[in-house]
Scaffold this motif. Structure first.
Motif, PDB file in Angstrom:
ATOM      1  N   LEU A 197       0.807  -1.221   0.000  1.00 25.43           N
ATOM      2  CA  LEU A 197       0.000   0.000   0.000  1.00 25.43           C
ATOM      3  C   LEU A 197       0.840   1.270   0.000  1.00 25.43           C
ATOM      4  CD1 LEU A 197      -2.838  -1.010   2.498  1.00 25.43           C
ATOM      5  CD2 LEU A 197      -2.995  -0.787   0.012  1.00 25.43           C
ATOM      6  N   SER A 198       2.157   1.131   0.099  1.00 24.66           N
ATOM      7  CA  SER A 198       3.028   2.311   0.078  1.00 24.66           C
ATOM      8  C   SER A 198       3.109   2.868  -1.339  1.00 24.66           C
ATOM      9  CB  SER A 198       4.430   1.944   0.570  1.00 24.66           C
ATOM     10  OG  SER A 198       5.033   0.996  -0.293  1.00 24.66           O
ATOM     11  N   LYS A 199       3.363   4.160  -1.421  1.00 25.92           N
ATOM     12  CA  LYS A 199       3.485   4.809  -2.723  1.00 25.92           C
ATOM     13  C   LYS A 199       4.812   4.413  -3.372  1.00 25.92           C
ATOM     14  CE  LYS A 199       0.703   8.873  -1.553  1.00 25.92           C
ATOM     15  NZ  LYS A 199       0.683  10.360  -1.437  1.00 25.92           N
ATOM     16  N   THR A 200       4.737   4.099  -4.661  1.00 28.55           N
ATOM     17  CA  THR A 200       5.947   3.698  -5.380  1.00 28.55           C
ATOM     18  C   THR A 200       6.125   4.584  -6.611  1.00 28.55           C
ATOM     19  OG1 THR A 200       4.669   2.056  -6.619  1.00 28.55           O
ATOM     20  CG2 THR A 200       5.803   1.297  -4.647  1.00 28.55           C
ATOM     21  N   PRO A 201       7.368   5.022  -6.885  1.00 29.82           N
ATOM     22  CA  PRO A 201       7.626   5.789  -8.114  1.00 29.82           C
ATOM     23  C   PRO A 201       7.549   4.888  -9.332  1.00 29.82           C
ATOM     24  CG  PRO A 201       9.676   5.334  -6.956  1.00 29.82           C
ATOM     25  CD  PRO A 201       8.571   4.831  -6.073  1.00 29.82           C
ATOM     26  N   GLU A 202       7.892   5.437 -10.471  1.00 22.85           N
ATOM     27  CA  GLU A 202       7.840   4.657 -11.710  1.00 22.85           C
ATOM     28  C   GLU A 202       8.806   3.479 -11.628  1.00 22.85           C
ATOM     29  OE1 GLU A 202       8.544   5.257 -16.524  1.00 22.85           O
ATOM     30  OE2 GLU A 202       8.479   6.983 -15.184  1.00 22.85           O
ATOM     31  N   ARG A 203       8.330   2.308 -11.965  1.00 23.54           N
ATOM     32  CA  ARG A 203       9.173   1.128 -11.846  1.00 23.54           C
ATOM     33  C   ARG A 203       9.679   0.675 -13.210  1.00 23.54           C
ATOM     34  NH1 ARG A 203       5.125  -3.827 -10.315  1.00 23.54           N
ATOM     35  NH2 ARG A 203       3.760  -3.743 -12.119  1.00 23.54           N
ATOM     36  N   LYS A 204      10.698  -0.194 -13.182  1.00 22.12           N
ATOM     37  CA  LYS A 204      11.275  -0.687 -14.429  1.00 22.12           C
ATOM     38  C   LYS A 204      10.352  -1.701 -15.097  1.00 22.12           C
ATOM     39  CE  LYS A 204      16.148  -0.015 -13.273  1.00 22.12           C
ATOM     40  NZ  LYS A 204      17.488  -0.634 -13.245  1.00 22.12           N
ATOM     41  N   THR A 205      10.573  -1.922 -16.368  1.00 21.92           N
ATOM     42  CA  THR A 205       9.765  -2.896 -17.095  1.00 21.92           C
ATOM     43  C   THR A 205      10.246  -4.310 -16.790  1.00 21.92           C
ATOM     44  OG1 THR A 205      11.214  -2.877 -19.032  1.00 21.92           O
ATOM     45  CG2 THR A 205       9.443  -1.227 -18.954  1.00 21.92           C
ATOM     46  N   LYS A 206       9.390  -5.276 -17.119  1.00 20.22           N
ATOM     47  CA  LYS A 206       9.737  -6.674 -16.900  1.00 20.22           C
ATOM     48  C   LYS A 206      11.001  -7.054 -17.681  1.00 20.22           C
ATOM     49  CE  LYS A 206       6.364  -9.651 -17.193  1.00 20.22           C
ATOM     50  NZ  LYS A 206       5.371 -10.598 -17.759  1.00 20.22           N
ATOM     51  N   THR A 207      11.124  -6.562 -18.906  1.00 19.31           N
ATOM     52  CA  THR A 207      12.284  -6.893 -19.737  1.00 19.31           C
ATOM     53  C   THR A 207      13.576  -6.402 -19.105  1.00 19.31           C
ATOM     54  OG1 THR A 207      10.903  -6.706 -21.710  1.00 19.31           O
ATOM     55  CG2 THR A 207      13.284  -6.676 -22.044  1.00 19.31           C
ATOM     56  N   GLU A 208      13.556  -5.165 -18.556  1.00 19.02           N
ATOM     57  CA  GLU A 208      14.752  -4.610 -17.920  1.00 19.02           C
ATOM     58  C   GLU A 208      15.180  -5.441 -16.709  1.00 19.02           C
ATOM     59  OE1 GLU A 208      14.672   0.165 -18.626  1.00 19.02           O
ATOM     60  OE2 GLU A 208      13.057  -0.659 -17.402  1.00 19.02           O
ATOM     61  N   ILE A 209      14.178  -5.900 -15.938  1.00 20.57           N
ATOM     62  CA  ILE A 209      14.495  -6.700 -14.748  1.00 20.57           C
ATOM     63  C   ILE A 209      15.120  -8.032 -15.155  1.00 20.57           C
ATOM     64  CG2 ILE A 209      13.507  -7.897 -12.762  1.00 20.57           C
ATOM     65  CD1 ILE A 209      11.428  -5.770 -12.580  1.00 20.57           C
ATOM     66  N   LEU A 210      14.513  -8.705 -16.117  1.00 21.99           N
ATOM     67  CA  LEU A 210      15.010 -10.017 -16.532  1.00 21.99           C
ATOM     68  C   LEU A 210      16.425  -9.930 -17.085  1.00 21.99           C
ATOM     69  CD1 LEU A 210      11.786 -11.486 -18.192  1.00 21.99           C
ATOM     70  CD2 LEU A 210      12.815 -12.160 -16.020  1.00 21.99           C
ATOM     71  N   GLU A 211      16.769  -8.796 -17.719  1.00 22.10           N
ATOM     72  CA  GLU A 211      18.120  -8.619 -18.234  1.00 22.10           C
ATOM     73  C   GLU A 211      19.150  -8.508 -17.109  1.00 22.10           C
ATOM     74  OE1 GLU A 211      17.967  -5.225 -20.739  1.00 22.10           O
ATOM     75  OE2 GLU A 211      17.064  -6.281 -22.443  1.00 22.10           O
ATOM     76  N   GLU A 212      18.726  -7.969 -15.946  1.00 23.10           N
ATOM     77  CA  GLU A 212      19.659  -7.751 -14.838  1.00 23.10           C
ATOM     78  C   GLU A 212      19.714  -8.917 -13.855  1.00 23.10           C
ATOM     79  OE1 GLU A 212      19.608  -3.909 -12.994  1.00 23.10           O
ATOM     80  OE2 GLU A 212      18.683  -2.970 -14.746  1.00 23.10           O
TER      81      GLU A 212
END
Length: 433
Positions: A197-212
């Motif tokens: 429920l906490s506020k979150t800024p813009e997050r990375k895309t799924k593709t970016e995460i899988l690459e890292e």
């Protein structure tokens, strides 16, 4: 005799406080305290008592070590990386389900080893990275990882606080499964809601995460991921429900069998040096906690010989019940911060004896205390899990700000443990054998 024992107790408390302040090591402080207590008590240098104490919890330490070897070998095969990548691929766009699965992933290593620190060592970094990509703040990530590391340590089948209290109180370590899992589900749900429920800024895309995220080795599949845990589950169930039809295995041998099965699932199964290095790394990793278990045994053995343990037990038994309830959420965590697992024996066992004499359910009582003690793993002087969380998350604020960040779910977990302590007989229906 009472006066003599009281003097020994005062000297031991003063010695422990001074040693903790100067040495910053609860383990060494406990051994020094034990030696000073024996000298003041007239035992001289207690060589025999020290050696006996070192082996008091040998079985607990062996379980802890073999379980850690299993989970680290399993992780080294790449199965854990594959599992995390699969979770991200399937559920990254479903925030709540993603948090539930990350929480379960955090619980598994600690539940199998009895130490929340192992959960942080094995998957804490990956979970922290994924949550960071999802846009959660460092404060929320720290609270999530710390609370789930605590829940992992409390979760069955290995709850070291309950095991130590049961051993000291001569009660069987059975019936803890449901009475531990129900509160864990409640606390985990609250922590997930608090995080989600906490506020979150813009997050990375799924593709970016899988690459890292780390790539799993070639050939890793669901069969290799599930077989080691499947064998572990089958062996544990057989030991419980077919004990008269199979040889006595014990948990240490069970974990080692599963470790060898995990090695068999890896394509580099014949590289002996690789697995030897994993085991050496594991011993280095868990050595501080093994040292804690050994030093606790030394201290408890000396306390028993000098009568200090009996003095504490009598003192607790004669205290007003209201005092125990009011101060439980204060003394239990701070005792854990100072004595580590020794808190379960020195404070927990007398409470179990007291509650048993009053006709209260001791299994629920031990389970309740095992929710209160681990809260102290973020408190000085040890701060074992708290320090690991700060390092793993990359939390850049002060340690006091970290304590404030985890305060709300920390207090909720304490409140659940306190409620269980207040109403053990009303909750005895959760004790399932």
């Amino acid at each position: 005799m009472y006066l003599q024992t009281t003097i020994i107790a005062i000297v031991m408390v003063a010695t422990f406080a001074l040693a903790s302040w100067k040495l910053k090591s609860p383990e060494i402080s406990m051994v020094i305290t034990a030696i000073v207590g024996a000298l003041v008590g007239g035992f001289g240098f207690p060589s025999r008592l020290l050696v006996e104490g070192m082996f008091t919890y040998f079985d607990v330490g062996l379980i802890f070590l073999t379980a850690s070897i299993f989970i680290n070998i399993y992780s080294e095969t790449g199965a854990m990386n594959a599992l995390v990548r699969w979770i991200v691929k399937q559920f990254y766009d479903k925030k709540w389900l993603m948090l539930i699965l990350l929480g379960i992933l955090m619980i598994i290593p600690g539940a199998l080893t009895g130490a929340g620190s192992v959960s942080i060592f094995v998957v804490g970094g990956l979970v922290s990275s994924v949550m960071n990509y999802m846009g959660f703040s460092k404060k929320r990530i720290a609270a999530f990882i710390y609370l789930f590391a605590m829940l992992a340590a409390v979760a069955p089948p290995i709850n070291l606080w309950a095991m130590l209290m049961a051993a000291q109180a001569n009660m069987p370590y059975v019936g803890f499964g449901v009475v531990l899992m129900v509160p864990i589900i409640i606390i985990a749900s609250f922590t997930i809601l608090y995080t989600g429920l906490s506020k979150t800024p813009e997050r990375k895309t799924k593709t970016e995460i899988l690459e890292e995220l780390p790539q799993p080795p070639a050939g890793m599949n669901w069969f290799k991921i599930l077989v080691p845990f499947g064998v572990l589950l089958v062996l544990i169930l057989l030991m419980q429900y077919a004990a008269f039809y199979i040889p006595v295995l014990g948990l240490p041998l069970t974990f080692m069998i599963c470790a060898f099965i995990s090695i068999g699932m890896d394509k580099e199964r014949w590289k002996v040096k690789k697995w030897y290095n994993v085991m050496v790394k594991t011993v280095d990793q868990v050595f501080p906690l093994l040292g804690t278990v050994i030093s606790v045994g030394v201290l408890v053995n000396i306390m028993t010989a000098t009568g200090v343990k009996g003095l504490l037990a009598i003192t607790f038994i004669t205290l007003p019940m209201a005092f125990i309830y009011i101060t439980a959420l204060i003394f239990a965590p701070f005792a854990q911060g100072s004595l580590s697992y020794g808190s379960a024996i020195i404070l927990g066992t007398p409470i179990i004896f007291l509650f048993n004499s009053m006709g209260l359910n001791v299994t629920v009582t031990a389970a309740a205390l095992s929710f209160l003690f681990p809260l102290g793993d973020c408190l000085p002087p040890s701060r074992i899990v708290g320090r690991l969380t700060v390092e793993t998350v990359g939390y850049e604020g002060s340690y006091m700000s970290f304590l404030k960040a985890i305060a709300i779910p920390w207090l909720f977990m304490g409140a659940i443990g306190l409620l269980m302590l207040l109403f053990p007989n009303q909750l005895r229906f959760l004790v399932v054998y």
